[in-house]
Design a protein around this motif. Sequence first.
Motif, PDB file in Angstrom:
ATOM      1  N   TYR A 169      83.587  30.036  24.491  1.00 24.79           N
ATOM      2  CA  TYR A 169      82.976  31.353  24.926  1.00 24.79           C
ATOM      3  C   TYR A 169      83.550  32.355  24.854  1.00 24.79           C
ATOM      4  CZ  TYR A 169      84.253  28.296  29.404  1.00 24.79           C
ATOM      5  OH  TYR A 169      85.142  26.977  29.955  1.00 24.79           O
ATOM      6  N   GLN A 170      83.609  33.384  25.357  1.00 27.61           N
ATOM      7  CA  GLN A 170      84.509  35.044  25.221  1.00 27.61           C
ATOM      8  C   GLN A 170      83.799  35.691  25.618  1.00 27.61           C
ATOM      9  OE1 GLN A 170      86.699  37.222  22.182  1.00 27.61           O
ATOM     10  NE2 GLN A 170      87.487  34.945  22.284  1.00 27.61           N
ATOM     11  N   GLY A 171      84.783  36.620  26.320  1.00 28.57           N
ATOM     12  CA  GLY A 171      84.092  37.514  26.569  1.00 28.57           C
ATOM     13  C   GLY A 171      84.774  38.717  27.056  1.00 28.57           C
ATOM     14  N   GLY A 172      84.821  40.457  27.289  1.00 30.15           N
ATOM     15  CA  GLY A 172      86.061  41.211  26.976  1.00 30.15           C
ATOM     16  C   GLY A 172      85.745  41.984  26.879  1.00 30.15           C
ATOM     17  N   ILE A 173      87.003  42.927  27.161  1.00 24.81           N
ATOM     18  CA  ILE A 173      87.025  44.305  26.764  1.00 24.81           C
ATOM     19  C   ILE A 173      87.159  44.960  24.956  1.00 24.81           C
ATOM     20  CG2 ILE A 173      87.451  47.365  27.082  1.00 24.81           C
ATOM     21  CD1 ILE A 173      85.768  45.224  28.931  1.00 24.81           C
ATOM     22  N   ASP A 174      86.018  45.814  23.463  1.00 24.54           N
ATOM     23  CA  ASP A 174      86.894  45.732  22.821  1.00 24.54           C
ATOM     24  C   ASP A 174      86.235  47.257  22.630  1.00 24.54           C
ATOM     25  OD1 ASP A 174      87.634  46.378  20.044  1.00 24.54           O
ATOM     26  OD2 ASP A 174      85.524  44.648  19.286  1.00 24.54           O
ATOM     27  N   LYS A 175      87.725  47.778  22.517  1.00 29.22           N
ATOM     28  CA  LYS A 175      88.038  49.735  22.796  1.00 29.22           C
ATOM     29  C   LYS A 175      87.007  50.155  23.593  1.00 29.22           C
ATOM     30  CE  LYS A 175      87.870  49.254  17.078  1.00 29.22           C
ATOM     31  NZ  LYS A 175      87.602  49.300  16.225  1.00 29.22           N
ATOM     32  N   GLY A 176      87.259  49.546  24.426  1.00 25.14           N
ATOM     33  CA  GLY A 176      86.961  50.399  25.574  1.00 25.14           C
ATOM     34  C   GLY A 176      85.467  50.220  25.725  1.00 25.14           C
ATOM     35  N   LEU A 226      85.595  42.291  34.279  1.00 24.82           N
ATOM     36  CA  LEU A 226      85.792  43.340  32.945  1.00 24.82           C
ATOM     37  C   LEU A 226      85.557  43.908  33.567  1.00 24.82           C
ATOM     38  CD1 LEU A 226      84.415  40.591  30.649  1.00 24.82           C
ATOM     39  CD2 LEU A 226      86.443  41.030  30.819  1.00 24.82           C
ATOM     40  N   ASN A 227      86.937  45.319  33.018  1.00 22.11           N
ATOM     41  CA  ASN A 227      86.446  46.988  33.835  1.00 22.11           C
ATOM     42  C   ASN A 227      85.947  47.842  31.966  1.00 22.11           C
ATOM     43  OD1 ASN A 227      86.295  46.335  36.879  1.00 22.11           O
ATOM     44  ND2 ASN A 227      88.277  45.921  36.456  1.00 22.11           N
ATOM     45  N   ARG A 228      85.227  48.031  32.148  1.00 22.16           N
ATOM     46  CA  ARG A 228      85.084  49.156  30.371  1.00 22.16           C
ATOM     47  C   ARG A 228      85.283  50.346  30.794  1.00 22.16           C
ATOM     48  NH1 ARG A 228      81.367  52.790  29.596  1.00 22.16           N
ATOM     49  NH2 ARG A 228      79.701  51.465  32.143  1.00 22.16           N
ATOM     50  N   THR A 229      86.386  50.674  30.039  1.00 25.48           N
ATOM     51  CA  THR A 229      87.070  51.582  29.671  1.00 25.48           C
ATOM     52  C   THR A 229      86.442  52.957  29.364  1.00 25.48           C
ATOM     53  OG1 THR A 229      88.933  50.705  27.657  1.00 25.48           O
ATOM     54  CG2 THR A 229      89.321  50.380  30.278  1.00 25.48           C
ATOM     55  N   THR A 230      85.353  52.948  28.139  1.00 27.74           N
ATOM     56  CA  THR A 230      84.872  53.854  27.579  1.00 27.74           C
ATOM     57  C   THR A 230      84.606  55.332  29.057  1.00 27.74           C
ATOM     58  OG1 THR A 230      82.683  53.119  27.282  1.00 27.74           O
ATOM     59  CG2 THR A 230      84.273  52.471  25.629  1.00 27.74           C
ATOM     60  N   ALA A 231      84.607  56.198  28.388  1.00 25.55           N
ATOM     61  CA  ALA A 231      83.807  57.068  28.925  1.00 25.55           C
ATOM     62  C   ALA A 231      82.409  57.829  28.911  1.00 25.55           C
ATOM     63  CB  ALA A 231      84.252  58.614  28.817  1.00 25.55           C
TER      64      ALA A 231
END
Length: 430
Positions: free
Chosen positions: A386-393, A413-418
Amino acid sequence: MKSLKLVTLIVLGAIWLEGYAQSQENITLPLGGNAYSSLHQDSERTLSNRGIVNWSNPNEYFTAYFRVSKPGTISVSMGDKPLVEGKATVEFSIHNQPKKIDFDQSQAFEGKIGEWTVKDTGYVAIIIKGLSKSGAKFPSITSLIIGGSAIEGKTAYVKNNDGNFFHWGRRGPSVHLNYLQPENVNAEWYYNEVTVPKGEDILGSYFMANGFGEGYFGMQVNSPTERHILFSVWSPFNTDDPKSIPDSHKIKMLKKGENVHTGEFGNEGSGGQSYLNYMWKAGNTYKFLLHGIPGTDSTTTYTAYFFAPETNKWQLIASFTRPKTKTYLKRFHSFLENFSPVQGDLSRKVLFNNQWICDDKGVWTELKSARFTTDNTGMKGYRMDYQGGIDKGTFYLKNGGFFNDYTPPRKILNRTTAGKQPEIDFNKLP
């Protein structure tokens, strides 16, 4: 005489304890909960809760999985006595190192298969292939006994079928994003964007975009020729049988979109369900919009809209009224699950991006943080793929396929996309 008996008992006890300690270093790997057929959808007759049965096709092979937390040796033996017809040769391999075992119905089999060395932690795959047979079937195999120094640490596998975990374990762990939301917001609208990367649209997948306190809304892969946009609302009456829901607690449909099917569902709670047959495409981004508003009569109305780039317009899925409920939208989440046990050895991934909520005054708020969680299959340590994360924001979820790198549950987890605020004229929605 008494002292001699006492010494004898102590010695026998020590021998028993030593044997018990040794047996504790072994694990029994039931194939009914930890193995998969190479035929996947066509494997129902050869892989059951009893393990490998009715195996006659030499082109079909099986793979059993378990996870080790330390490198070392692995010994494999047969669990229960295999059921053999005539003579057969079966190959067992780990890391492309095969060992051929001959079975003969007229001779006793001692049970030992072989020993291997694993040089790293993570999942170990035992591939079982039938090479030859004189009878109609290859041997039936219920379980394998795994020993060796590599399993002295924590070992992950489905231990037994208590709680129907052969089913849940073979499905694999579901994974979730629980979005962190501001307090004291009367959220009427909930917006999310979903992209399934090419090659990740595995049969049996549910990519759930807009989960809320009383239901969920997302897209599925139901068969090679059928895909659903699914919207469901649970009844406040707690049951798995929709027929037992009293009229005062039933979900009522107010309207539905063109070509949308509606009805009831059960087995995981009960309520109202709607779905649109739509062959969405991997690699494209789809938009999901949910409206939830409390009424004046202790009811709440939920309405779901779907936007496909192929049609370039919002489409109504359905609108339901839930009784005994007076609330705005809350408990925003997304999840990824596999609902087909025969597909649990295949990995799938989904991207979620640009999450927003809009309150009763028309003010939009972006949701950029989420807590990652997994289900009981993962929390019990039966599966750790199992996995979760940020992929290219962008937020992503991944499960199945027995990959080695896992995400600790409850990680923030913190999304970095605008994010881009949705431009939607609510008055023009269908």
